[in-house]
Design a protein around this motif. Structure first.
Motif, PDB file in Angstrom:
ATOM      1  N   ARG A  45      -5.994   9.100  -6.591  1.00 49.13           N
ATOM      2  CA  ARG A  45      -5.955   9.736  -5.270  1.00 49.13           C
ATOM      3  C   ARG A  45      -7.191   9.286  -4.514  1.00 49.13           C
ATOM      4  O   ARG A  45      -8.286   9.239  -5.071  1.00 49.13           O
ATOM      5  CB  ARG A  45      -5.954  11.250  -5.414  1.00 49.13           C
ATOM      6  CG  ARG A  45      -5.859  11.959  -4.095  1.00 49.13           C
ATOM      7  CD  ARG A  45      -5.809  13.457  -4.280  1.00 49.13           C
ATOM      8  NE  ARG A  45      -5.826  14.106  -2.982  1.00 49.13           N
ATOM      9  CZ  ARG A  45      -5.619  15.394  -2.803  1.00 49.13           C
ATOM     10  NH1 ARG A  45      -5.380  16.179  -3.842  1.00 49.13           N
ATOM     11  NH2 ARG A  45      -5.643  15.905  -1.597  1.00 49.13           N
ATOM     12  N   ALA A  46      -7.003   8.934  -3.257  1.00 43.11           N
ATOM     13  CA  ALA A  46      -8.127   8.500  -2.432  1.00 43.11           C
ATOM     14  C   ALA A  46      -7.984   9.089  -1.038  1.00 43.11           C
ATOM     15  O   ALA A  46      -6.873   9.312  -0.560  1.00 43.11           O
ATOM     16  CB  ALA A  46      -8.175   6.981  -2.351  1.00 43.11           C
ATOM     17  N   ASP A  47      -9.120   9.334  -0.428  1.00 41.02           N
ATOM     18  CA  ASP A  47      -9.117   9.839   0.946  1.00 41.02           C
ATOM     19  C   ASP A  47      -9.033   8.708   1.949  1.00 41.02           C
ATOM     20  O   ASP A  47      -9.044   8.936   3.148  1.00 41.02           O
ATOM     21  CB  ASP A  47     -10.374  10.682   1.203  1.00 41.02           C
ATOM     22  CG  ASP A  47     -10.359  11.964   0.403  1.00 41.02           C
ATOM     23  OD1 ASP A  47      -9.268  12.486   0.132  1.00 41.02           O
ATOM     24  OD2 ASP A  47     -11.445  12.439   0.040  1.00 41.02           O
ATOM     25  N   GLY A  48      -8.931   7.514   1.467  1.00 40.09           N
ATOM     26  CA  GLY A  48      -8.818   6.328   2.310  1.00 40.09           C
ATOM     27  C   GLY A  48      -9.854   5.312   1.893  1.00 40.09           C
ATOM     28  O   GLY A  48     -10.838   5.642   1.234  1.00 40.09           O
ATOM     29  N   HIS A  49      -9.616   4.069   2.234  1.00 38.23           N
ATOM     30  CA  HIS A  49     -10.571   3.002   1.954  1.00 38.23           C
ATOM     31  C   HIS A  49     -10.265   1.838   2.871  1.00 38.23           C
ATOM     32  O   HIS A  49      -9.173   1.740   3.426  1.00 38.23           O
ATOM     33  CB  HIS A  49     -10.543   2.581   0.483  1.00 38.23           C
ATOM     34  CG  HIS A  49      -9.234   2.013   0.036  1.00 38.23           C
ATOM     35  ND1 HIS A  49      -8.818   0.748   0.354  1.00 38.23           N
ATOM     36  CD2 HIS A  49      -8.243   2.553  -0.704  1.00 38.23           C
ATOM     37  CE1 HIS A  49      -7.628   0.525  -0.167  1.00 38.23           C
ATOM     38  NE2 HIS A  49      -7.248   1.604  -0.814  1.00 38.23           N
ATOM     39  N   PRO A  58      -5.090   5.438   5.180  1.00 36.01           N
ATOM     40  CA  PRO A  58      -5.097   6.900   5.149  1.00 36.01           C
ATOM     41  C   PRO A  58      -5.214   7.378   3.707  1.00 36.01           C
ATOM     42  O   PRO A  58      -5.100   6.582   2.765  1.00 36.01           O
ATOM     43  CB  PRO A  58      -3.722   7.259   5.729  1.00 36.01           C
ATOM     44  CG  PRO A  58      -2.857   6.080   5.409  1.00 36.01           C
ATOM     45  CD  PRO A  58      -3.772   4.885   5.475  1.00 36.01           C
ATOM     46  N   GLY A  59      -5.413   8.669   3.537  1.00 32.42           N
ATOM     47  CA  GLY A  59      -5.428   9.225   2.195  1.00 32.42           C
ATOM     48  C   GLY A  59      -4.103   8.957   1.515  1.00 32.42           C
ATOM     49  O   GLY A  59      -3.065   8.887   2.169  1.00 32.42           O
ATOM     50  N   TYR A  60      -4.145   8.795   0.197  1.00 32.97           N
ATOM     51  CA  TYR A  60      -2.921   8.493  -0.518  1.00 32.97           C
ATOM     52  C   TYR A  60      -3.001   8.942  -1.973  1.00 32.97           C
ATOM     53  O   TYR A  60      -4.066   9.154  -2.521  1.00 32.97           O
ATOM     54  CB  TYR A  60      -2.596   7.003  -0.473  1.00 32.97           C
ATOM     55  CG  TYR A  60      -3.642   6.117  -1.120  1.00 32.97           C
ATOM     56  CD1 TYR A  60      -3.662   5.911  -2.496  1.00 32.97           C
ATOM     57  CD2 TYR A  60      -4.609   5.485  -0.339  1.00 32.97           C
ATOM     58  CE1 TYR A  60      -4.611   5.096  -3.088  1.00 32.97           C
ATOM     59  CE2 TYR A  60      -5.560   4.672  -0.925  1.00 32.97           C
ATOM     60  CZ  TYR A  60      -5.568   4.479  -2.288  1.00 32.97           C
ATOM     61  OH  TYR A  60      -6.505   3.684  -2.873  1.00 32.97           O
ATOM     62  N   LEU A  61      -1.815   9.052  -2.560  1.00 32.84           N
ATOM     63  CA  LEU A  61      -1.637   9.245  -3.989  1.00 32.84           C
ATOM     64  C   LEU A  61      -0.924   8.001  -4.495  1.00 32.84           C
ATOM     65  O   LEU A  61       0.064   7.554  -3.889  1.00 32.84           O
ATOM     66  CB  LEU A  61      -0.782  10.492  -4.253  1.00 32.84           C
ATOM     67  CG  LEU A  61      -0.388  10.766  -5.705  1.00 32.84           C
ATOM     68  CD1 LEU A  61      -1.627  11.026  -6.552  1.00 32.84           C
ATOM     69  CD2 LEU A  61       0.560  11.949  -5.763  1.00 32.84           C
ATOM     70  N   HIS A  62      -1.415   7.413  -5.576  1.00 38.36           N
ATOM     71  CA  HIS A  62      -0.854   6.185  -6.142  1.00 38.36           C
ATOM     72  C   HIS A  62      -0.544   6.478  -7.609  1.00 38.36           C
ATOM     73  O   HIS A  62      -1.456   6.707  -8.403  1.00 38.36           O
ATOM     74  CB  HIS A  62      -1.889   5.067  -6.003  1.00 38.36           C
ATOM     75  CG  HIS A  62      -1.416   3.676  -6.281  1.00 38.36           C
ATOM     76  ND1 HIS A  62      -0.125   3.244  -6.105  1.00 38.36           N
ATOM     77  CD2 HIS A  62      -2.097   2.584  -6.713  1.00 38.36           C
ATOM     78  CE1 HIS A  62      -0.038   1.951  -6.407  1.00 38.36           C
ATOM     79  NE2 HIS A  62      -1.227   1.544  -6.796  1.00 38.36           N
ATOM     80  N   ALA A  63       0.747   6.527  -7.980  1.00 37.39           N
ATOM     81  CA  ALA A  63       1.154   6.903  -9.339  1.00 37.39           C
ATOM     82  C   ALA A  63       1.840   5.735 -10.031  1.00 37.39           C
ATOM     83  O   ALA A  63       2.561   4.956  -9.393  1.00 37.39           O
ATOM     84  CB  ALA A  63       2.083   8.111  -9.287  1.00 37.39           C
ATOM     85  N   LEU A  78       1.620   8.546   1.197  1.00 39.13           N
ATOM     86  CA  LEU A  78       0.531   8.580   2.164  1.00 39.13           C
ATOM     87  C   LEU A  78       0.389   9.974   2.761  1.00 39.13           C
ATOM     88  O   LEU A  78       1.395  10.639   3.034  1.00 39.13           O
ATOM     89  CB  LEU A  78       0.779   7.576   3.289  1.00 39.13           C
ATOM     90  CG  LEU A  78       1.035   6.126   2.863  1.00 39.13           C
ATOM     91  CD1 LEU A  78       1.244   5.249   4.089  1.00 39.13           C
ATOM     92  CD2 LEU A  78      -0.093   5.605   2.000  1.00 39.13           C
ATOM     93  N   ALA A  79      -0.863  10.388   2.989  1.00 40.11           N
ATOM     94  CA  ALA A  79      -1.123  11.700   3.578  1.00 40.11           C
ATOM     95  C   ALA A  79      -0.534  11.800   4.979  1.00 40.11           C
ATOM     96  O   ALA A  79      -0.145  12.879   5.420  1.00 40.11           O
ATOM     97  CB  ALA A  79      -2.631  11.969   3.614  1.00 40.11           C
ATOM     98  N   THR A  80      -0.425  10.678   5.669  1.00 39.13           N
ATOM     99  CA  THR A  80       0.083  10.660   7.042  1.00 39.13           C
ATOM    100  C   THR A  80       1.592  10.509   7.118  1.00 39.13           C
ATOM    101  O   THR A  80       2.164  10.453   8.192  1.00 39.13           O
ATOM    102  CB  THR A  80      -0.555   9.497   7.828  1.00 39.13           C
ATOM    103  OG1 THR A  80      -0.271   8.272   7.137  1.00 39.13           O
ATOM    104  CG2 THR A  80      -2.046   9.682   7.959  1.00 39.13           C
ATOM    105  N   GLY A  81       2.254  10.397   5.968  1.00 42.50           N
ATOM    106  CA  GLY A  81       3.699  10.164   5.973  1.00 42.50           C
ATOM    107  C   GLY A  81       3.989   8.693   6.182  1.00 42.50           C
ATOM    108  O   GLY A  81       3.099   7.884   6.391  1.00 42.50           O
ATOM    109  N   ILE A  82       5.251   8.360   6.128  1.00 42.89           N
ATOM    110  CA  ILE A  82       5.683   6.966   6.232  1.00 42.89           C
ATOM    111  C   ILE A  82       6.726   6.853   7.324  1.00 42.89           C
ATOM    112  O   ILE A  82       7.675   7.634   7.369  1.00 42.89           O
ATOM    113  CB  ILE A  82       6.307   6.493   4.907  1.00 42.89           C
ATOM    114  CG1 ILE A  82       5.276   6.578   3.791  1.00 42.89           C
ATOM    115  CG2 ILE A  82       6.854   5.079   5.033  1.00 42.89           C
ATOM    116  CD1 ILE A  82       5.889   6.458   2.416  1.00 42.89           C
TER     117      ILE A  82
END
Length: 177
Positions: A45-49, A58-63, A78-82
């Motif tokens: 999980r990241a708040d962005g990079h 944007p922030g995201y979850l990568h599984a 993505l936290a912002t949706g797709i």
């Protein structure tokens, strides 16, 4: 060792992961663990990079979910949706092909997927070399489960070169249908 010799051997040795966007990680997790039988390997999980484009992601979850060989399919939520966009490529042309060990396994997969409420197309015979089933995951990713009856050989390579050359010639001549 010359530079040419060093680079001549450069080729990826296996798939690490193939990443796809999802709008519902919970449903994606259920499908890939319960329906497809993949092992959940982990999540980041990241708040962005910073991205290669210079923009901030944007922030995201990568599984990550693994196949038997250790390679993975991965998903981003993505936290912002797709915003889904049609890229014009037919859904049958973009697909992830996953190997199974036999035609009997293909039949077992068809039964398993149908029991899980997944629509399955096939078994499709691709010139006796591949037998395949087709389905979509919850994200619209086309999946092909395929049994390859034999390894590619020298004859396949030579015949394939002729097919590539014929395609290029037909494309140049404007005769592709």
């Amino acid at each position: 060792m010359s530079e040419t010799a060093k680079t001549a051997d450069l080729a990826p040795h296996r798939l690490n992961h193939y990443a796809i966007a999802t709008q519902d990680m919970a449903e994606t997790h259920r499908f890939w663990t319960e329906v497809m039988g993949c092992e959940f390997r982990g999540a980041l999980r990241a708040d962005g990079h910073p991205m290669s484009t210079g923009e901030l992601a944007p922030g995201y979850l990568h599984a990550f979910y693994s196949f038997k060989d250790g390679s993975c399919i991965a998903f981003f939520e993505l936290a912002t949706g797709i915003e889904r966009r049609d890229d014009g490529v037919p859904s049958w042309a973009k697909h992830l092909a996953l190997s199974v060990d036999s035609r009997e396994q293909l039949a077992a997969w068809r039964d398993r997927l149908t029991a899980a409420g997944v629509e399955v197309v096939g078994e499709i015979d691709h010139d006796g070399l591949f037998y395949s089933l087709y389905l979509f995951d919850p994200n619209g990713q086309r999946i092909e489960l395929t049994y390859q009856t034999r390894e590619f050989n020298h004859n396949d390579k030579e015949a394939g070169r002729k097919v590539l050359e014929g395609w290029a010639a037909d494309k140049t001549a404007g005769v592709l249908v």
